[in-house]
Design a protein around this motif. Structure first.
Motif, PDB file in Angstrom:
ATOM      1  N   UNK A  68     -34.421  11.105 -32.173  1.00  0.00           N
ATOM      2  CA  UNK A  68     -34.495  12.563 -32.243  1.00  0.00           C
ATOM      3  C   UNK A  68     -33.585  12.960 -33.400  1.00  0.00           C
ATOM      4  N   UNK A  69     -34.200  13.351 -34.521  1.00  0.00           N
ATOM      5  CA  UNK A  69     -33.424  13.647 -35.711  1.00  0.00           C
ATOM      6  C   UNK A  69     -32.685  14.967 -35.556  1.00  0.00           C
ATOM      7  N   UNK A  70     -31.452  14.969 -36.042  1.00  0.00           N
ATOM      8  CA  UNK A  70     -30.650  16.186 -36.079  1.00  0.00           C
ATOM      9  C   UNK A  70     -29.827  16.150 -37.363  1.00  0.00           C
ATOM     10  N   UNK A  71     -29.180  17.243 -37.670  1.00  0.00           N
ATOM     11  CA  UNK A  71     -28.478  17.358 -38.938  1.00  0.00           C
ATOM     12  C   UNK A  71     -27.095  17.936 -38.679  1.00  0.00           C
ATOM     13  N   UNK A  72     -26.135  17.485 -39.459  1.00  0.00           N
ATOM     14  CA  UNK A  72     -24.772  18.014 -39.316  1.00  0.00           C
ATOM     15  C   UNK A  72     -24.314  18.535 -40.664  1.00  0.00           C
ATOM     16  N   UNK A  73     -23.921  19.800 -40.702  1.00  0.00           N
ATOM     17  CA  UNK A  73     -23.416  20.402 -41.929  1.00  0.00           C
ATOM     18  C   UNK A  73     -21.945  20.729 -41.720  1.00  0.00           C
ATOM     19  N   UNK A  74     -21.097  20.194 -42.590  1.00  0.00           N
ATOM     20  CA  UNK A  74     -19.673  20.513 -42.521  1.00  0.00           C
ATOM     21  C   UNK A  74     -19.374  21.544 -43.603  1.00  0.00           C
ATOM     22  N   UNK A  75     -19.305  22.815 -43.179  1.00  0.00           N
ATOM     23  CA  UNK A  75     -19.127  23.880 -44.178  1.00  0.00           C
ATOM     24  C   UNK A  75     -17.737  23.828 -44.812  1.00  0.00           C
ATOM     25  N   UNK A  76     -16.803  23.145 -44.152  1.00  0.00           N
ATOM     26  CA  UNK A  76     -15.468  23.084 -44.739  1.00  0.00           C
ATOM     27  C   UNK A  76     -15.427  22.145 -45.941  1.00  0.00           C
ATOM     28  N   UNK A  81     -40.383  12.496 -32.977  1.00  0.00           N
ATOM     29  CA  UNK A  81     -38.956  12.368 -33.266  1.00  0.00           C
ATOM     30  C   UNK A  81     -38.303  13.714 -33.611  1.00  0.00           C
ATOM     31  N   UNK A  82     -38.978  14.790 -33.275  1.00  0.00           N
ATOM     32  CA  UNK A  82     -38.347  16.104 -33.334  1.00  0.00           C
ATOM     33  C   UNK A  82     -38.533  16.887 -34.611  1.00  0.00           C
ATOM     34  N   UNK A  83     -39.132  16.271 -35.648  1.00  0.00           N
ATOM     35  CA  UNK A  83     -39.298  16.963 -36.918  1.00  0.00           C
ATOM     36  C   UNK A  83     -40.580  17.804 -36.882  1.00  0.00           C
ATOM     37  N   UNK A  84     -40.491  19.014 -37.402  1.00  0.00           N
ATOM     38  CA  UNK A  84     -41.664  19.886 -37.468  1.00  0.00           C
ATOM     39  C   UNK A  84     -42.323  19.695 -38.838  1.00  0.00           C
ATOM     40  N   UNK A  85     -43.594  19.318 -38.824  1.00  0.00           N
ATOM     41  CA  UNK A  85     -44.318  19.059 -40.067  1.00  0.00           C
ATOM     42  C   UNK A  85     -45.441  20.081 -40.252  1.00  0.00           C
ATOM     43  N   UNK A  86     -45.928  20.166 -41.483  1.00  0.00           N
ATOM     44  CA  UNK A  86     -47.044  21.054 -41.803  1.00  0.00           C
ATOM     45  C   UNK A  86     -48.181  20.218 -42.380  1.00  0.00           C
ATOM     46  N   UNK A 133     -27.160  13.249 -41.617  1.00  0.00           N
ATOM     47  CA  UNK A 133     -28.288  13.214 -40.691  1.00  0.00           C
ATOM     48  C   UNK A 133     -27.943  12.312 -39.521  1.00  0.00           C
ATOM     49  N   UNK A 134     -28.471  12.651 -38.346  1.00  0.00           N
ATOM     50  CA  UNK A 134     -28.118  11.920 -37.128  1.00  0.00           C
ATOM     51  C   UNK A 134     -29.357  11.649 -36.298  1.00  0.00           C
ATOM     52  N   UNK A 135     -29.302  10.545 -35.555  1.00  0.00           N
ATOM     53  CA  UNK A 135     -30.295  10.290 -34.523  1.00  0.00           C
ATOM     54  C   UNK A 135     -29.616  10.538 -33.175  1.00  0.00           C
ATOM     55  N   UNK A 136     -29.974  11.651 -32.540  1.00  0.00           N
ATOM     56  CA  UNK A 136     -29.278  12.052 -31.312  1.00  0.00           C
ATOM     57  C   UNK A 136     -29.484  11.061 -30.167  1.00  0.00           C
ATOM     58  N   UNK A 137     -30.535  10.243 -30.241  1.00  0.00           N
ATOM     59  CA  UNK A 137     -30.814   9.302 -29.148  1.00  0.00           C
ATOM     60  C   UNK A 137     -30.019   8.017 -29.286  1.00  0.00           C
ATOM     61  N   UNK A 138     -29.298   7.878 -30.414  1.00  0.00           N
ATOM     62  CA  UNK A 138     -28.505   6.674 -30.638  1.00  0.00           C
ATOM     63  C   UNK A 138     -27.030   7.007 -30.418  1.00  0.00           C
ATOM     64  N   UNK A 139     -26.478   6.625 -29.274  1.00  0.00           N
ATOM     65  CA  UNK A 139     -25.091   6.995 -28.973  1.00  0.00           C
ATOM     66  C   UNK A 139     -24.075   6.355 -29.911  1.00  0.00           C
ATOM     67  N   UNK A 140     -24.488   5.296 -30.637  1.00  0.00           N
ATOM     68  CA  UNK A 140     -23.556   4.642 -31.564  1.00  0.00           C
ATOM     69  C   UNK A 140     -23.561   5.266 -32.953  1.00  0.00           C
ATOM     70  N   UNK A 141     -24.481   6.180 -33.192  1.00  0.00           N
ATOM     71  CA  UNK A 141     -24.554   6.860 -34.482  1.00  0.00           C
ATOM     72  C   UNK A 141     -23.288   7.709 -34.668  1.00  0.00           C
ATOM     73  N   UNK A 142     -22.519   7.446 -35.756  1.00  0.00           N
ATOM     74  CA  UNK A 142     -21.245   8.178 -35.916  1.00  0.00           C
ATOM     75  C   UNK A 142     -21.448   9.696 -36.009  1.00  0.00           C
ATOM     76  N   UNK A 143     -22.555  10.119 -36.600  1.00  0.00           N
ATOM     77  CA  UNK A 143     -22.786  11.561 -36.726  1.00  0.00           C
ATOM     78  C   UNK A 143     -23.153  12.157 -35.366  1.00  0.00           C
ATOM     79  N   UNK A 144     -23.915  11.398 -34.572  1.00  0.00           N
ATOM     80  CA  UNK A 144     -24.224  11.846 -33.207  1.00  0.00           C
ATOM     81  C   UNK A 144     -22.946  11.999 -32.399  1.00  0.00           C
TER      82      UNK A 144
END
Lengths: 159, 256
Positions: free
Chosen positions: B44-52, B151-156, B214-225
């Motif tokens: 399940x793809x997700x995204x992390x933005x660090x505005x700082x 995997x959660x991405x919306x396509x056209x 970018x993160x895979x929310x279903x992978x608990x070992x993903x550092x971004x997740x």
């Protein structure tokens, strides 16, 4: 029933039938619900594959390092190590364009490119303020940065 | 109550059949079949933005336009960077010239010179498609041309889109636009052609400051997740109930 009522009725039923017939030919076989939800997963399945096959343009530094070892090594030891080659050199893909096509990789040496990060913006507490910065009007106006600074390792001057 | 032997046997047989028959609806899967059936839920793809961390260089916007063949000089973009400046006298100014494609190199916002002494806080906010769990844009499509992948991405679907523009209106985040060449709706898809090959999206690769990940929310070992699940993150316009999957660190209340 009168004929003037039945006639248009047959025409209307015929048209609806025609639409269903046309639908058989026009709608692709793989069109349907591919997932849990009719609302969100109703689509043509092969389109997912089509998007996966979209050509990749930015190949990444590792692909540059296959030939340009020296430049990548210089770049990796300096403060610009976090910047991908293709940010300044332009995307090298899709495969077949670089190095075969000399025209494809337009190197951007413009002052504007450097100014994206190094133009002074006095913002308190912002990451931008932590970068070395110049005032465009006060520092070597209209000269290209690369005349003096080596972009691969900006701690070095250009000889 | 009377019950003949015949009735008793009849009821007993039909009762037994009624309990056993539904069981036959379940099928026994081999290990491989079972794995294939749940494989859909492993990404399940997700995204992390660090505005700082964002410095507003705009190289992500440039890379995105080149990577995804979005006309470079057309006023449309799949991702963009907004600048917010909050002044000491309480005003909030925001701009995003060309979507931030050429970076932010002057302190002038919408033709207004801001005195650096008067800046209380200033920051950059990269934006892109939120790949919502409940995408409003998909709900309104009348032809099934836009959809959510497993995997959660919306396509056209560019072949199927009729260009009616309902989805462009429906998106609360304004990430959709009309593609001037293909004449269909278009938007960020997390570089679906790259993430499905194990690469990073072009904007993530081009960011020198680690502001985009970018993160895979279903992978608990993903550092971004792990950051998304254990640290304090926010999403944009939560009140719309779209369940956006772009998470922000350091999101200010002035960001819209």
């Amino acid at each position: 029933m009168k004929r003037h009522v039945l006639h248009p009725l047959w025409v209307a039923i015929g048209l609806v039938g025609l639409i269903f017939l046309a639908r058989l030919f026009v709608v692709p076989d793989d069109f349907g619900v591919h997932g849990d939800s009719f609302t969100y997963n109703y689509h043509r399945l092969s389109n997912v594959q089509e998007w996966q096959e979209f050509p990749v343009k930015y190949q990444g530094r590792d692909s540059c390092a296959e030939c340009h070892k020296d430049n990548v090594r210089t770049q990796r030891r300096g403060p610009h190590k976090r910047i991908q080659c293709e940010n300044c050199h332009g995307p090298s893909g899709p495969p077949g364009n670089h190095p075969d096509n000399e025209e494809y990789l337009p190197l951007n040496k413009e002052r504007d490119l450097c100014m994206r990060c190094h133009a002074s913006l006095e913002y308190p507490d912002a990451a931008r303020s932590e970068l070395p910065a110049i005032h465009d009007r006060r520092h070597k106006r209209r000269r290209e940065c690369v005349e003096c600074h080596n972009p691969h390792d900006p701690r070095e001057d250009v000889e | 109550m009377s019950c003949s032997r015949r009735d008793f046997l009849k009821d007993a047989v039909s009762g037994a059949a009624a309990t056993v028959l539904p069981l036959s609806a379940f099928t026994f899967l081999t290990t491989d079949e079972a794995k294939a059936a749940i494989a859909e839920a492993t990404v399940r793809w997700a995204f992390l933005v660090d505005t700082t961390k964002c410095v507003g260089c705009g190289l992500c916007v440039k890379a995105c336009k080149n990577e995804n063949e979005i006309p470079y000089d057309a006023p449309v973009t799949r991702t963009w960077v907004e600048r917010y400046v909050v002044t000491k006298d309480g005003r909030t100014l925001a701009d995003s010239p060309n979507g931030g494609r050429d970076g932010f190199t002057t302190g002038t916002i919408r033709g207004e010179e801001i005195d650096p002494e008067n800046v209380a806080k200033a920051f950059f906010v990269p934006k892109l498609c939120n790949q919502c769990d409940n995408p409003a844009c998909v709900q309104v499509c009348p032809v099934g041309a836009t959809y959510q992948t497993h995997d959660g991405v919306v396509l056209i679907d560019r072949e199927w889109c009729i260009g009616c523009g309902y989805c462009i209106m429906a998106c609360p985040y304004g990430v959709r636009f009309f593609h001037p060449e293909h004449k269909v709706a278009d938007k960020c898809n997390f570089c679906y052609h790259r993430i499905t090959k194990g690469m990073q999206p072009a904007c993530v690769d081009s960011c020198a400051f680690g502001a985009r990940r970018i993160a895979n929310l279903r992978d608990p070992d993903d550092p971004v997740t792990q950051i998304i699940t254990t640290e304090r993150v926010a999403v944009l316009k939560d009140e719309y109930g779209t369940k956006p999957h772009v998470f922000y660190i350091g999101l200010d209340a002035s960001v819209r």
